[in-house]
Design a protein around this motif. Sequence first.
Motif, mmCIF file in Angstrom:
data_model
loop_
_atom_site.group_PDB
_atom_site.id
_atom_site.type_symbol
_atom_site.label_atom_id
_atom_site.label_comp_id
_atom_site.label_asym_id
_atom_site.label_seq_id
_atom_site.Cartn_x
_atom_site.Cartn_y
_atom_site.Cartn_z
ATOM 1 N N UNK A 174 0.065 11.892 -6.144
ATOM 2 C CA UNK A 174 -0.461 11.047 -5.058
ATOM 3 C C UNK A 174 -0.317 11.742 -3.716
ATOM 4 N N UNK A 175 0.853 12.286 -3.442
ATOM 5 C CA UNK A 175 1.096 12.921 -2.151
ATOM 6 C C UNK A 175 0.258 14.183 -1.959
ATOM 7 N N UNK A 176 -0.132 14.831 -3.054
ATOM 8 C CA UNK A 176 -0.997 16.012 -2.972
ATOM 9 C C UNK A 176 -2.468 15.629 -2.801
ATOM 10 N N UNK A 177 -2.798 14.357 -3.039
ATOM 11 C CA UNK A 177 -4.183 13.911 -2.925
ATOM 12 C C UNK A 177 -4.971 14.002 -4.212
ATOM 13 N N UNK A 178 -4.273 14.232 -5.325
ATOM 14 C CA UNK A 178 -4.957 14.356 -6.617
ATOM 15 C C UNK A 178 -5.299 12.988 -7.190
ATOM 16 N N UNK A 179 -4.411 12.015 -7.002
ATOM 17 C CA UNK A 179 -4.659 10.681 -7.534
ATOM 18 C C UNK A 179 -4.543 9.631 -6.429
ATOM 19 N N UNK A 180 -5.137 8.504 -6.701
ATOM 20 C CA UNK A 180 -4.998 7.323 -5.865
ATOM 21 C C UNK A 180 -4.177 6.319 -6.659
ATOM 22 N N UNK A 181 -3.219 5.687 -6.009
ATOM 23 C CA UNK A 181 -2.434 4.634 -6.640
ATOM 24 C C UNK A 181 -2.577 3.370 -5.818
ATOM 25 N N UNK A 182 -2.847 2.258 -6.505
ATOM 26 C CA UNK A 182 -2.928 0.980 -5.815
ATOM 27 C C UNK A 182 -2.336 -0.090 -6.721
ATOM 28 N N UNK A 183 -1.887 -1.148 -6.111
ATOM 29 C CA UNK A 183 -1.318 -2.251 -6.878
ATOM 30 C C UNK A 183 -2.392 -3.275 -7.191
ATOM 31 N N UNK A 184 -2.404 -3.729 -8.437
ATOM 32 C CA UNK A 184 -3.179 -4.899 -8.861
ATOM 33 C C UNK A 184 -2.150 -5.844 -9.434
ATOM 34 N N UNK A 231 0.844 -1.188 0.000
ATOM 35 C CA UNK A 231 0.000 0.000 0.000
ATOM 36 C C UNK A 231 0.876 1.234 0.000
ATOM 37 N N UNK A 232 0.442 2.211 -0.733
ATOM 38 C CA UNK A 232 1.160 3.481 -0.818
ATOM 39 C C UNK A 232 0.456 4.511 0.063
ATOM 40 N N UNK A 233 1.222 5.415 0.675
ATOM 41 C CA UNK A 233 0.583 6.424 1.529
ATOM 42 C C UNK A 233 -0.155 7.492 0.712
ATOM 43 N N UNK A 234 -1.354 7.796 1.155
ATOM 44 C CA UNK A 234 -2.190 8.833 0.546
ATOM 45 C C UNK A 234 -2.723 9.722 1.667
ATOM 46 N N UNK A 235 -2.865 11.008 1.414
ATOM 47 C CA UNK A 235 -3.487 11.841 2.449
ATOM 48 C C UNK A 235 -4.976 11.506 2.570
ATOM 49 N N UNK A 236 -5.485 11.561 3.779
ATOM 50 C CA UNK A 236 -6.925 11.407 3.977
ATOM 51 C C UNK A 236 -7.627 12.604 3.355
ATOM 52 N N UNK A 237 -8.898 12.447 3.050
ATOM 53 C CA UNK A 237 -9.649 13.525 2.410
ATOM 54 C C UNK A 237 -9.468 14.850 3.135
ATOM 55 N N UNK A 238 -9.607 14.832 4.455
ATOM 56 C CA UNK A 238 -9.529 16.086 5.216
ATOM 57 C C UNK A 238 -8.113 16.655 5.290
ATOM 58 N N UNK A 239 -7.121 15.885 4.878
ATOM 59 C CA UNK A 239 -5.733 16.360 4.880
ATOM 60 C C UNK A 239 -5.312 16.968 3.534
ATOM 61 N N UNK A 240 -6.145 16.856 2.512
ATOM 62 C CA UNK A 240 -5.800 17.401 1.194
ATOM 63 C C UNK A 240 -5.821 18.920 1.278
ATOM 64 N N UNK A 257 -7.954 9.331 -10.597
ATOM 65 C CA UNK A 257 -8.182 10.629 -9.973
ATOM 66 C C UNK A 257 -8.993 10.428 -8.697
ATOM 67 N N UNK A 258 -8.756 11.240 -7.710
ATOM 68 C CA UNK A 258 -9.559 11.217 -6.479
ATOM 69 C C UNK A 258 -10.658 12.272 -6.603
ATOM 70 N N UNK A 259 -11.448 12.128 -7.647
ATOM 71 C CA UNK A 259 -12.471 13.121 -7.968
ATOM 72 C C UNK A 259 -13.441 13.344 -6.812
ATOM 73 N N UNK A 260 -13.949 12.296 -6.207
ATOM 74 C CA UNK A 260 -14.923 12.460 -5.120
ATOM 75 C C UNK A 260 -14.310 13.237 -3.956
#
Length: 112
Positions: free
Chosen positions: A72-82, A9-18, A90-93
């Motif tokens: 990713x670190x800014x909260x613009x995109x989500x990255x996950x491994x498949x 898992x990669x670190x992403x900011x929570x919604x309220x941290x963007x 994009x973290x549009x929502x």
Amino acid sequence: MPTTTAVRELPHPAREEIRLEAVLHALADPVRLRIATVLNTHGEGEGNGATCSQVELPVSASTATHHFRVLREAGVINQCYRGTAKINCLRRADLDARFPGLLDAVLRAATN
């Protein structure tokens, strides 16, 4: 002997941290704006998104990796491994909840 599957898992900011300034900084770069524009056509959520290699960029692979990390670190995109592929969405929502209309305005301006 039991086996375990490690989930990367990669670190992403929570919604309220963007933060607005981080999002604007991330999208101010032409390469990162291009990434966001391409990802906008791939949808959001499970089963959607694009691998890094599906986004054609005029930079080296290592530079592209840097640009995806900034987004990713800014909260613009989500990255996950498949499997071994890193999928980007994009973290549009989250962005629409934090800054209504911002993403649409930036993407619209980028395509004009």
